[in-house]
Design a protein around this motif. Structure first.
Motif, PDB file in Angstrom:
ATOM      1  N   ASN A 111      45.898  68.636  49.926  1.00 42.37           N
ATOM      2  CA  ASN A 111      44.626  68.383  49.194  1.00 42.37           C
ATOM      3  C   ASN A 111      45.143  67.886  47.895  1.00 42.37           C
ATOM      4  O   ASN A 111      45.825  68.129  47.019  1.00 42.37           O
ATOM      5  N   SER A 136      51.488  78.106  50.424  1.00 42.82           N
ATOM      6  CA  SER A 136      50.898  76.961  49.606  1.00 42.82           C
ATOM      7  C   SER A 136      51.538  76.485  48.341  1.00 42.82           C
ATOM      8  O   SER A 136      51.956  77.666  47.669  1.00 42.82           O
ATOM      9  N   ASN A 198      47.965  69.921  46.391  1.00 44.67           N
ATOM     10  CA  ASN A 198      48.168  71.277  47.068  1.00 44.67           C
ATOM     11  C   ASN A 198      48.749  71.014  48.231  1.00 44.67           C
ATOM     12  O   ASN A 198      47.980  70.356  49.083  1.00 44.67           O
TER      13      ASN A 198
END
Ligand code: MD6
Ligand code: FE
Length: 216
Positions: A111, A136, A198
């Motif tokens: 992302n 993450s 991310n």
């Protein structure tokens, strides 16, 4: 190796600055190198087709995609039609260090948040392997991350994720609602052009092998 994580909520672990600047830089370099093969693009909302504010790409045998037809995993990039590049080894090593899950991740969703980009409250639930945790990594500008429970209207908590932080959702938190309220611009100079990256690692299929994450 990784220090002891902070438990934000049952099943949610937070390793603050798990990655030092050099490790963060290696990941950013890997992302922008692989991005030439699998360019960032703007997914669209199911039904309405409204574009996301976040730009995305994927690495690994499966990529998470979204358009008018809904959310799903795809082995190919929606614009180029090519398979996704392999997940960088550093991320596979991180998965093994942080999780005790016996199978390797099969998707790294990337992302990219620039400017006012954000991500609404959602659950990660398009995977078959809901027994596997989600891991993450945050890189670049600080983000306000909101996390609740499995009921969309339940109470939530907010934490600020900084560059190099790693979080894991597993067990009873695997289906917890979460989202990114906002990015605090100018808090990091790591990402070229500014903003936040991310990287979210997920297991998709209910396989068992640790070794074939990139080979299928
Ligand atoms: C983000 N993260 O940090 C979005 N999902 O930009 C996620 O949607 C996420 O961080 C599942 C588990 C951990 C996450
Ligand atoms: Fe998510």
């Amino acid at each position: 190796m990784l220090p002891e994580p902070v438990t934000i909520a049952p099943g949610v672990f937070w390793w603050r600055t798990a990655l030092d600047r050099a490790a963060q830089q290696r990941l950013v370099d890997a992302v922008f190198t692989l991005e030439r093969q699998a360019p960032f693009y703007r997914p669209r909302m199911p039904v309405s087709g409204k574009p996301f504010s976040v730009e995305e790409t994927n690495f690994g045998p499966f990529g998470w995609v979204s358009d008018e037809r809904g959310y799903r995993y795809s082995t190919t990039h929606p614009q180029t039609g090519n398979t996704w590049p392999a997940i960088p080894e550093d991320l596979l090593d991180l998965w093994q260090a942080a999780t005790s899950h016996p199978a390797m991740p099969e998707c790294c969703l990337v992302n990219l948040y620039r400017g006012e980009a954000r991500m609404g409250l959602h659950q990660d639930r398009d995977e078959e392997a809901l027994d596997a945790p989600v891991l993450s990594v945050s890189l670049g500008d600080t983000a306000t991350f909101r996390i609740g429970g499995t009921n969309r209207r339940g109470p939530t908590k907010s934490v600020r994720l900084q560059s190099g932080d790693v979080i894991q959702f597993g067990g009873e938190a695997r289906l917890a609602y979460h989202g990114i309220d906002r990015i605090i611009g100018g808090t990091s100079d790591l990402v070229p052009g500014g903003g936040r990256l991310n990287l979210t690692l997920r297991r998709i299929t209910k396989g068992r092998s640790r070794s074939n994450a990139n080979a299928r």
